[in-house]
Design an enzyme around this catalytic site. Structure first.
Site, short mmCIF file in Angstrom:
data_model
loop_
_atom_site.label_atom_id
_atom_site.label_comp_id
_atom_site.label_asym_id
_atom_site.label_seq_id
_atom_site.Cartn_x
_atom_site.Cartn_y
_atom_site.Cartn_z
N LEU A 1 25.41 34.11 53.54
CA LEU A 1 25.53 33.86 52.64
C LEU A 1 26.31 33.16 52.06
O LEU A 1 27.36 33.11 52.59
CB LEU A 1 25.23 34.99 51.33
CG LEU A 1 24.54 36.15 51.82
CD1 LEU A 1 23.97 36.86 51.13
CD2 LEU A 1 22.94 35.66 51.74
N ASP A 2 26.20 31.75 51.38
CA ASP A 2 26.72 31.04 49.83
C ASP A 2 27.55 31.69 49.54
O ASP A 2 27.41 33.19 49.50
CB ASP A 2 25.89 30.13 49.53
CG ASP A 2 27.05 28.99 48.60
OD1 ASP A 2 27.29 28.50 49.88
OD2 ASP A 2 26.45 28.52 47.30
N ARG A 3 28.68 31.72 49.73
CA ARG A 3 29.78 32.23 48.79
C ARG A 3 29.61 33.06 47.36
O ARG A 3 29.84 33.71 47.48
CB ARG A 3 31.42 31.69 48.89
CG ARG A 3 32.37 32.77 47.89
CD ARG A 3 34.17 32.07 47.98
NE ARG A 3 33.72 30.10 48.15
CZ ARG A 3 35.07 29.85 48.54
NH1 ARG A 3 36.02 30.60 48.61
NH2 ARG A 3 34.66 27.99 48.23
N GLN A 4 28.94 31.88 46.27
CA GLN A 4 28.79 32.07 45.33
C GLN A 4 27.59 33.60 44.72
O GLN A 4 27.09 34.29 43.76
CB GLN A 4 27.83 31.23 44.77
CG GLN A 4 29.27 29.91 44.31
CD GLN A 4 28.78 29.15 43.78
OE1 GLN A 4 27.78 27.88 44.14
NE2 GLN A 4 29.43 28.64 42.45
N THR A 5 26.47 33.19 45.88
CA THR A 5 25.09 34.43 46.20
C THR A 5 25.83 35.85 46.77
O THR A 5 26.68 36.26 47.67
CB THR A 5 24.23 33.31 46.74
OG1 THR A 5 23.91 32.80 46.82
CG2 THR A 5 23.33 34.00 46.88
#
Length: 235
Positions: free
Chosen positions: A93-97
């Site tokens: 996952l994208d780190r912000q997600t």
């Protein structure tokens, strides 16, 4: 629980993810598991893994490099601490997600899960900065807009475009503060595809850098304090 995100491409700060407040920052919440696999909760602000440190100069995955990576606050390290087994991440996952991450503990299981994801459907939920009234109750629709390819390491835009499709549906909408809940399912796998497609139709995700301060003030005026995070979740 507050998860501190390290600096990357000019972004840094503290990310709030309160899904499992009683959980140690060295563990993961296990949602389901089998003999050689697990589905775990990946909190916002936590990187999947890190490929820097000793390996950045040697160019090889040495024992020292692996020990370094496992000592960092990453999803891989938390899985290792929880299960006591070396994880093989099936996807990232994208780190912000935030959301569900699949992990295997052997190569055969990893390949089987990876192949299953290719024919499966990923469903994301996003809180967007738009009243959503124009699309509420009209069912799913496709955003088919080519996206400029991005360098994954530098996030710089390249000159060539790639076809990209995302199916979206507005599930909930309100006028004050302006926001809507959107279900999104990417049909292609482009870099930051969902956030870029939603922004293209003026449905930017809450917590994105664009108009971030103004959005926070609008919610505060309605008595709502937004968490310090990007409001995108993989279900």
């Amino acid at each position: 629980r507050r998860c501190t995100a390290s600096a990357s491409a000019g972004r840094a700060g503290t990310v709030e993810d309160m899904m499992y407040p009683g959980l140690s920052s060295h563990e993961v919440a296990v949602l389901a598991h089998g003999e050689n696999w697990a589905a775990v909760y990946n909190p916002a602000g936590v990187m999947a893994h890190r490929w820097d440190g000793p390996a950045a100069t040697t160019g090889s995955a040495t024992i020292e490099a692996w020990k370094y990576w496992m000592q960092q606050d990453t999803l891989a390290a938390r899985i290792l601490n929880t299960f006591g087994r070396t994880p093989k991440l099936v996807h990232r996952l994208d780190r912000q997600t935030s959301g569900i991450s699949l992990v295997a503990f052997d190569n055969v299981t990893r390949k089987a899960l990876h192949d299953a994801l290719k024919i499966g459907t990923k469903v994301y939920y996003a809180l967007c900065r738009n009243s959503g009234e124009a699309h509420l109750g009209k069912g799913p629709f496709i955003i088919a807009r080519p996206l400029r390819r991005k360098n994954v390491e530098t996030e710089e835009l390249c000159q060539d475009y790639q076809d990209a499709k995302t199916e979206v549906e507005v599930l909930f909408a309100q006028a004050s503060p302006r926001c809507c809940l959107v279900r999104a399912s990417p049909k292609t796998g482009r870099f930051h595809q969902i956030r870029r497609h939603l922004q293209n139709i003026s449905y930017a995700i809450v917590g994105d850098q664009f108009s971030k301060a103004a959005t926070r003030k609008e919610f505060q005026a309605s008595g709502v304090e937004l968490p310090q995070r990007f409001m995108l979740h993989l279900h």
